[in-house]
Design a protein around this motif. Structure first.
Motif, PDB file in Angstrom:
ATOM      1  N   LEU A 197      20.535   6.753  -0.713  1.00 17.09           N
ATOM      2  CA  LEU A 197      20.264   7.977   0.045  1.00 17.09           C
ATOM      3  C   LEU A 197      19.705   7.642   1.432  1.00 17.09           C
ATOM      4  CD1 LEU A 197      20.459  11.047  -0.533  1.00 17.09           C
ATOM      5  CD2 LEU A 197      18.018  10.984  -1.090  1.00 17.09           C
ATOM      6  N   GLY A 198      18.775   6.696   1.474  1.00 14.23           N
ATOM      7  CA  GLY A 198      18.198   6.297   2.753  1.00 14.23           C
ATOM      8  C   GLY A 198      19.220   5.642   3.660  1.00 14.23           C
ATOM      9  N   GLY A 199      20.054   4.780   3.094  1.00 20.98           N
ATOM     10  CA  GLY A 199      21.083   4.125   3.891  1.00 20.98           C
ATOM     11  C   GLY A 199      22.077   5.107   4.470  1.00 20.98           C
ATOM     12  N   LEU A 200      22.429   6.119   3.691  1.00 18.73           N
ATOM     13  CA  LEU A 200      23.380   7.134   4.155  1.00 18.73           C
ATOM     14  C   LEU A 200      22.804   7.946   5.312  1.00 18.73           C
ATOM     15  CD1 LEU A 200      26.056   8.676   3.799  1.00 18.73           C
ATOM     16  CD2 LEU A 200      24.899  10.111   2.110  1.00 18.73           C
ATOM     17  N   PHE A 201      21.570   8.431   5.158  1.00 17.29           N
ATOM     18  CA  PHE A 201      20.963   9.249   6.203  1.00 17.29           C
ATOM     19  C   PHE A 201      20.628   8.414   7.440  1.00 17.29           C
ATOM     20  CE2 PHE A 201      20.631  12.373   2.923  1.00 17.29           C
ATOM     21  CZ  PHE A 201      20.519  13.589   3.586  1.00 17.29           C
ATOM     22  N   TRP A 202      20.162   7.174   7.228  1.00 20.97           N
ATOM     23  CA  TRP A 202      19.784   6.329   8.367  1.00 20.97           C
ATOM     24  C   TRP A 202      21.009   5.912   9.169  1.00 20.97           C
ATOM     25  CZ3 TRP A 202      20.803   0.919   8.887  1.00 20.97           C
ATOM     26  CH2 TRP A 202      20.201   0.324  10.008  1.00 20.97           C
TER      27      TRP A 202
ATOM     28  N   TYR B 121       0.835  -1.214   0.000  1.00 18.00           N
ATOM     29  CA  TYR B 121       0.000   0.000   0.000  1.00 18.00           C
ATOM     30  C   TYR B 121       0.865   1.257   0.000  1.00 18.00           C
ATOM     31  CZ  TYR B 121      -3.007   3.654   1.935  1.00 18.00           C
ATOM     32  OH  TYR B 121      -3.672   4.829   2.156  1.00 18.00           O
ATOM     33  N   VAL B 122       1.819   1.316   0.930  1.00 15.53           N
ATOM     34  CA  VAL B 122       2.680   2.496   1.023  1.00 15.53           C
ATOM     35  C   VAL B 122       3.545   2.626  -0.224  1.00 15.53           C
ATOM     36  CG1 VAL B 122       4.502   3.599   2.359  1.00 15.53           C
ATOM     37  CG2 VAL B 122       2.660   2.405   3.533  1.00 15.53           C
ATOM     38  N   PHE B 123       4.031   1.484  -0.710  1.00 10.22           N
ATOM     39  CA  PHE B 123       4.919   1.505  -1.873  1.00 10.22           C
ATOM     40  C   PHE B 123       4.183   1.992  -3.117  1.00 10.22           C
ATOM     41  CE2 PHE B 123       8.773   0.331  -3.955  1.00 10.22           C
ATOM     42  CZ  PHE B 123       8.397  -0.009  -5.246  1.00 10.22           C
ATOM     43  N   LEU B 124       2.984   1.435  -3.380  1.00  2.35           N
ATOM     44  CA  LEU B 124       2.231   1.814  -4.575  1.00  2.35           C
ATOM     45  C   LEU B 124       1.693   3.234  -4.477  1.00  2.35           C
ATOM     46  CD1 LEU B 124       0.247  -1.492  -5.228  1.00  2.35           C
ATOM     47  CD2 LEU B 124       2.188  -0.611  -6.514  1.00  2.35           C
ATOM     48  N   LYS B 125       1.476   3.704  -3.256  1.00  2.00           N
ATOM     49  CA  LYS B 125       0.918   5.045  -3.068  1.00  2.00           C
ATOM     50  C   LYS B 125       1.972   6.127  -3.228  1.00  2.00           C
ATOM     51  CE  LYS B 125      -1.916   7.751   0.143  1.00  2.00           C
ATOM     52  NZ  LYS B 125      -2.616   7.756   1.458  1.00  2.00           N
ATOM     53  N   HIS B 126       3.178   5.858  -2.755  1.00  5.62           N
ATOM     54  CA  HIS B 126       4.197   6.902  -2.714  1.00  5.62           C
ATOM     55  C   HIS B 126       5.411   6.619  -3.599  1.00  5.62           C
ATOM     56  CE1 HIS B 126       2.063   8.975   0.473  1.00  5.62           C
ATOM     57  NE2 HIS B 126       1.969   7.831   1.120  1.00  5.62           N
ATOM     58  N   GLY B 127       5.575   5.420  -4.100  1.00  2.38           N
ATOM     59  CA  GLY B 127       6.668   5.124  -5.008  1.00  2.38           C
ATOM     60  C   GLY B 127       8.043   5.208  -4.376  1.00  2.38           C
ATOM     61  N   GLY B 128       8.994   5.816  -5.106  1.00  7.11           N
ATOM     62  CA  GLY B 128      10.392   5.853  -4.688  1.00  7.11           C
ATOM     63  C   GLY B 128      10.663   6.397  -3.294  1.00  7.11           C
ATOM     64  N   PRO B 129      10.019   7.501  -2.887  1.00  2.90           N
ATOM     65  CA  PRO B 129      10.328   8.044  -1.562  1.00  2.90           C
ATOM     66  C   PRO B 129      10.136   7.066  -0.416  1.00  2.90           C
ATOM     67  CG  PRO B 129       9.165   9.678  -2.859  1.00  2.90           C
ATOM     68  CD  PRO B 129       9.161   8.416  -3.673  1.00  2.90           C
ATOM     69  N   VAL B 130       9.248   6.065  -0.589  1.00  6.74           N
ATOM     70  CA  VAL B 130       9.048   5.117   0.509  1.00  6.74           C
ATOM     71  C   VAL B 130      10.282   4.243   0.715  1.00  6.74           C
ATOM     72  CG1 VAL B 130       8.080   3.129  -0.755  1.00  6.74           C
ATOM     73  CG2 VAL B 130       7.333   3.607   1.567  1.00  6.74           C
ATOM     74  N   VAL B 131      11.090   4.067  -0.333  1.00  4.87           N
ATOM     75  CA  VAL B 131      12.342   3.327  -0.179  1.00  4.87           C
ATOM     76  C   VAL B 131      13.274   4.109   0.743  1.00  4.87           C
ATOM     77  CG1 VAL B 131      14.372   2.430  -1.382  1.00  4.87           C
ATOM     78  CG2 VAL B 131      12.112   2.246  -2.445  1.00  4.87           C
ATOM     79  N   PHE B 132      13.257   5.427   0.593  1.00  2.14           N
ATOM     80  CA  PHE B 132      14.068   6.279   1.468  1.00  2.14           C
ATOM     81  C   PHE B 132      13.500   6.326   2.884  1.00  2.14           C
ATOM     82  CE2 PHE B 132      14.652  10.460   3.431  1.00  2.14           C
ATOM     83  CZ  PHE B 132      16.030  10.521   3.502  1.00  2.14           C
ATOM     84  N   LEU B 133      12.219   6.647   3.014  1.00  2.00           N
ATOM     85  CA  LEU B 133      11.610   6.797   4.330  1.00  2.00           C
ATOM     86  C   LEU B 133      11.434   5.457   5.044  1.00  2.00           C
ATOM     87  CD1 LEU B 133       8.892   9.476   3.465  1.00  2.00           C
ATOM     88  CD2 LEU B 133      11.074   9.818   4.644  1.00  2.00           C
ATOM     89  N   GLY B 134      11.263   4.384   4.255  1.00  2.00           N
ATOM     90  CA  GLY B 134      11.102   3.071   4.862  1.00  2.00           C
ATOM     91  C   GLY B 134      12.310   2.632   5.662  1.00  2.00           C
ATOM     92  N   ARG B 135      13.449   3.184   5.371  1.00  2.00           N
ATOM     93  CA  ARG B 135      14.673   2.874   6.114  1.00  2.00           C
ATOM     94  C   ARG B 135      14.543   3.280   7.581  1.00  2.00           C
ATOM     95  NH1 ARG B 135      18.507  -0.465   6.535  1.00  2.00           N
ATOM     96  NH2 ARG B 135      18.382  -0.634   4.280  1.00  2.00           N
ATOM     97  N   PHE B 136      13.672   4.237   7.896  1.00  2.00           N
ATOM     98  CA  PHE B 136      13.542   4.746   9.255  1.00  2.00           C
ATOM     99  C   PHE B 136      12.379   4.106  10.019  1.00  2.00           C
ATOM    100  CE2 PHE B 136      15.688   7.904   6.733  1.00  2.00           C
ATOM    101  CZ  PHE B 136      16.716   8.334   7.552  1.00  2.00           C
ATOM    102  N   ILE B 137      11.622   3.219   9.374  1.00  2.00           N
ATOM    103  CA  ILE B 137      10.483   2.557  10.027  1.00  2.00           C
ATOM    104  C   ILE B 137      10.754   1.060  10.040  1.00  2.00           C
ATOM    105  CG2 ILE B 137       7.996   2.187   9.984  1.00  2.00           C
ATOM    106  CD1 ILE B 137       7.736   4.796   8.422  1.00  2.00           C
TER     107      ILE B 137
END
Length: 220
Positions: A148-153, A105-121
């Motif tokens: 990008l997500g791995g670097l920031f996380w 649901y989150v992936f299909l709704k938001h696309g690429g950014p969820v790969v970045f933000l998903g690193r923090f959840i």
């Protein structure tokens, strides 16, 4: 009996294997295994601040490298298995139907950014790479958001934990206690915030699945 979560055991792992244990555990969790990578990363940074037996730069590099490598391997696994096999075998590795639904649901709704933000959840961090591969997200886009997500996380968590540990050591008496108490409250507040949002998103996903065929969990 020592467990992976005991402080003494973690310290012995750092002393024996150094940065390697951080990179390997982060990599395995990013592939979908239920391991405490975030706790290990923070503990490793605090270990650097209090013992100086490891360098914080090495912890950050190990964390970022493990995150990027693990997510790319998870992407390949998800791409090869597809959604049907993830629905069948996912529960054995903690990818329950509810988590699969939430991730899709989150992936299909938001696309690429969820790969970045998903690193923090936590619930998304373990499975977002599998879902990206299963949903056939273009690899170059996945790689960008993943790195990008791995670097920031890894970099952000490790650096903040290291600075926190260093400041507490420099302080003394009531100042150290107050500083530590404030830090604990902030961490607990962040955990509660993410937990509530995970619950809310899961409820949204379940409602959306009633009207969107793409979100129905697939069974063989």
């Amino acid at each position: 009996m020592e467990t992976f979560f005991s402080l003494d055991y973690l310290i012995s792992l750092f002393a024996r294997y150094g940065y390697g244990v951080i990179g390997v555990v982060v990599m395995l969790e990013s592939m979908g295994l239920p391991l405490p990578a975030e706790s290990l990363l923070i503990t490793g940074a605090l270990f650097c601040a209090t013992t100086h037996q490891l360098q914080i730069e090495g912890v950050i590099i190990a964390g970022v490298t493990g995150a990027v490598m693990g997510d790319n391997l998870g992407y390949l696994i998800g791409h090869a298995l597809g959604l049907k096999l993830l629905g069948k075998y996912g529960p054995k590795f903690g990818l329950t139907p509810q988590r699969l639904l939430l991730g899709r649901y989150v992936f299909l709704k938001h696309g690429g950014p969820v790969v970045f933000l998903g690193r923090f959840i936590a619930v998304l961090r373990m499975f977002v790479a599998l879902l990206a591969g299963a949903n056939r997200m273009p690899w170059h886009s996945f790689l960008f958001y993943n790195a990008l997500g791995g670097l920031f996380w890894a970099g952000g968590y490790a650096f903040c934990a290291y600075m926190l540990g260093s400041q507490i050591i420099r302080l003394s008496g009531w100042f150290a206690l107050a500083f530590g108490a404030i830090a604990v409250v902030l961490i607990l507040t962040a955990l509660v915030f993410f937990k509530r949002n995970e619950k809310r998103l899961t409820e949204e996903a379940m409602k959306a699945a009633e009207h969107d065929e793409r979100l129905k969990v697939l069974h063989p």
